[in-house]
Each structure stands twice: as structure tokens, then as C-alpha cells.
Enzyme design. Structure first.
Site, PDB file in Angstrom:
ATOM      1  N   ASN B 161      16.577 -23.624 -32.876  1.00 50.21           N
ATOM      2  CA  ASN B 161      16.848 -24.304 -34.322  1.00 50.21           C
ATOM      3  C   ASN B 161      17.116 -25.928 -34.278  1.00 50.21           C
ATOM      4  O   ASN B 161      18.378 -26.242 -34.827  1.00 50.21           O
ATOM      5  CB  ASN B 161      18.026 -23.310 -34.908  1.00 50.21           C
ATOM      6  CG  ASN B 161      17.875 -23.212 -36.000  1.00 50.21           C
ATOM      7  OD1 ASN B 161      17.160 -24.002 -36.929  1.00 50.21           O
ATOM      8  ND2 ASN B 161      18.362 -22.009 -36.922  1.00 50.21           N
ATOM      9  N   TYR B 168      24.361 -30.264 -37.153  1.00 49.54           N
ATOM     10  CA  TYR B 168      25.803 -30.123 -36.676  1.00 49.54           C
ATOM     11  C   TYR B 168      26.214 -31.201 -35.865  1.00 49.54           C
ATOM     12  O   TYR B 168      27.543 -32.064 -36.213  1.00 49.54           O
ATOM     13  CB  TYR B 168      25.739 -28.910 -35.761  1.00 49.54           C
ATOM     14  CG  TYR B 168      25.934 -27.507 -36.526  1.00 49.54           C
ATOM     15  CD1 TYR B 168      26.742 -27.466 -37.590  1.00 49.54           C
ATOM     16  CD2 TYR B 168      25.155 -26.468 -36.182  1.00 49.54           C
ATOM     17  CE1 TYR B 168      26.844 -26.124 -38.320  1.00 49.54           C
ATOM     18  CE2 TYR B 168      25.154 -25.236 -37.034  1.00 49.54           C
ATOM     19  CZ  TYR B 168      25.845 -25.245 -37.870  1.00 49.54           C
ATOM     20  OH  TYR B 168      25.856 -23.860 -38.579  1.00 49.54           O
TER      21      TYR B 168
END
Lengths: 197, 197
Positions: B161, B168
Site C-alpha cells: 500500500n 503516513y
């Protein structure tokens, strides 16, 4: 242990913080961060009747030979236990020594019906390795989770640590290599306290 | 969400288990598993004075345009909120809808001075993606951890991902690819309840 994992630069634990985090919670053991201590002794441990309300019964094993503890463990005095199973023994005559520990806290996964335990760290002192103490500590955690009606035990393992991964898989664990750790801490976390949006 | 992650086979959550795990803890929010719900409305949210003791103040944003909610969201009725910020609104006239959520629980790491939050899952419904709601939910968690004097926020991310990992990292997180998840559950966990050694 932090050195072994190359994490000395993030290590901020102090004796006070450890005390506060492990012993000052209003929650009972296993409902807050909890350590299980692996203690050894050349003498038999007393088979005490534990009347605690914490749902934990110490696991006692007698099939080890520790007659020559001084030869095996050169840091014996440093690790002499002040807790002999009946309470604190301030006389310092307690013939019990710490050989390792495991640290857990209650966890939750939204895909599971039941909560679980997260195994944060497990450590056996170098001179006590190869004696199946890792298995003993891990089993103690799994048995406790099962006894408390929990649905899982989760933990992280370093991908270069093949021996450990094999050990866990032999214990019935699923190794899920695609899930990787993300961590926000230090200055990057503190920055969120200053943001207004 | 479990389908998206290919984890349908381990999914055992029920409405009852969710209720028990999230709302029946004797501990206050963020000291036990806690969900933050992302709600949207075409009407302004009331700027209520919250007098809760939970150390959490709802975050209200008004810079969105939801005049055509019915066109955007074809499952609007399914996700109509029964909670309007003042308490339960059983009249079902509440013009507020659930667009996503994040699920956290208190965590601990023996290398850190302070405890933290573990972010178990974060989800934004498909029709609300690309509106920076992920950032909003993640920031809410980080701000809450910082406000409570915590030292970290941890979570797991799937290695395939990339978009999420980049997201993040932009938020200041450290991606630590060497740490992989191990999980003991189901029959393999239950087996430990039957072991005598």
C-alpha cells in the site's frame, strides 16, 4: 535488548517510568501493561496457594538443574530477586534470580470478536538461552490469553530473525510478512500538539 | 474493510462484540478500545460546550460543501447518525451521516518512557475519499495522544500500500519495514488452554 534491536536511539525508559507504567495503573494485571518475570533458584519453589484476584497462577517447573548457578551466571548478584513468592524479602537472602521476562498489554482488533494481548517484548538473559525458557514465557502468555477468554496474541518480529520466526511458527503462530510497523513519536508527534488544523 | 485487506476469513466481529468491546469497559475513552466517528452534515454542527471528563473535544470543520449529499452518497440512509452531538436523537430526523472512523486502544512499549495509542483501523467510506478525511482522522488521533502526554502512536500498514505509506511518512511517521506481524489465534491459541506444560 534495545541495543540488540538497534533501537538505543529511541530508548527513553527510566526506572521511574517503568514503575509508573507497570505498577501504578488502576487496572488489574493483563488489563494494563504487565510483566511476567522468569525466576530461577537452586532450591525448590514453594507451591503456594495463591489467593489473588488477578486470574494468574504462577507456573512452577522443577525439571532444571541449577546447582552451579555461580558458574553459569556471572551477574548473579545483580539479578538476585527481592521477591520470593511470599512477598518482598528485604533480608536479601532470597535465593531466587531473574533470568528473563515478557511484557504484554491488552490489545484489540476490530476484525476479531474478542480482545487480545499484545506481546511487546520477550527477553531471556544470554546465559540462560537454549533452555527452552523462551517457549515457557511465550506459552505462559498464550495460556493466560486463552484462560481469560481472549481471541488472539499479537507481536512483532524482525524479518532478519529467521530463528525466532521459525520458533513462533512452531508454536502455531501465523507470520504475516506484509504488515509493517509505522510509528509516530518524538518531535513529529509533538508537532501535532501545536497544529490548529 | 476486512474484505479489502483479504482478511474476511479471520473476521469474527459481531454487533454485540463491538458493543461489549467499545462501550462496556470500566475505563474511560482512550484508556480502553475507542472509536472516533467521522460525521458529516449539510447543516453547520453546533459548537457545543462539552463538559465531558474524557479529555476529548470533538473537532468541528466547516470548510466542506455537502449540499448535494444524496447525489454523492447512495447509501445515505444506511449511514444516518442517531447521535447528533447532544445525545441520541430517536426521531431519526438527525441530518448527520457517518463517513468514516478510526479505532484506537492504549499501547505500551518497554523502550519508551511514555505509553501510547495503537491505531487499529482507519476507514473512510469510498464516496468520501480524496477529501483529506484520512488526514483529519489521523491528526485527531495524534493530537489526542500528544494532549494526553503520550509518547507514540503505532500502527501497521500493508507493504503493497505505497500510497498509504507515503501518506503516513508525509505526516511525520517512521516506516519500519523490518518489523512484521505475528499472530496467534483460533485453534492454535485454544491449544494452549489444553496444555499442561
Amino acid at each position: 535488548m534495545a541495543e540488540y534491536h538497534g533501537l538505543s536511539q529511541i530508548f527513553t525508559t527510566t526506572e521511574t517510568s517503568l514503575y509508573n507504567n507497570l505498577f501504578k495503573s488502576p487496572n488489574p494485571p493483563f488489563h494494563s501493561p504487565t510483566a511476567l518475570i522468569l525466576e530461577i533458584s537452586p532450591n525448590p519453589f514453594p507451591q503456594t496457594n495463591h489467593t489473588t484476584t488477578t486470574n494468574f497462577v504462577p507456573i512452577i517447573k522443577n525439571n532444571y538443574n541449577f546447582d552451579n548457578l555461580e558458574i553459569l551466571d556471572h551477574e548473579l548478584e545483580t539479578y538476585r530477586s527481592k521477591f520470593n513468592g511470599h512477598g518482598h524479602d528485604n533480608s536479601n537472602n532470597c535465593n531466587v534470580y531473574v533470568a528473563g521476562h515478557v511484557l504484554v498489554y491488552p490489545s484489540y482488533n476490530g476484525f476479531f470478536e474478542k480482545p487480545g494481548l499484545f506481546l511487546d517484548q520477550m527477553f531471556v538473559r544470554k546465559c540462560y538461552r537454549g533452555m527452552k525458557f523462551g517457549k515457557l514465557l511465550f506459552s505462559a502468555v498464550a495460556m493466560q490469553a486463552e484462560k481469560m477468554g481472549m481471541g488472539m496474541v499479537d507481536w512483532l518480529v524482525a524479518d532478519w530473525n529467521e530463528e525466532t520466526i521459525n520458533f513462533y511458527e512452531k508454536m502455531g503462530a501465523h507470520y504475516i510478512p506484509e504488515y509493517r510497523l509505522c510509528k509516530l513519536y518524538g518531535d513529529q508527534l509533538q508537532a501535532f500538539g501545536k497544529k490548529s488544523d
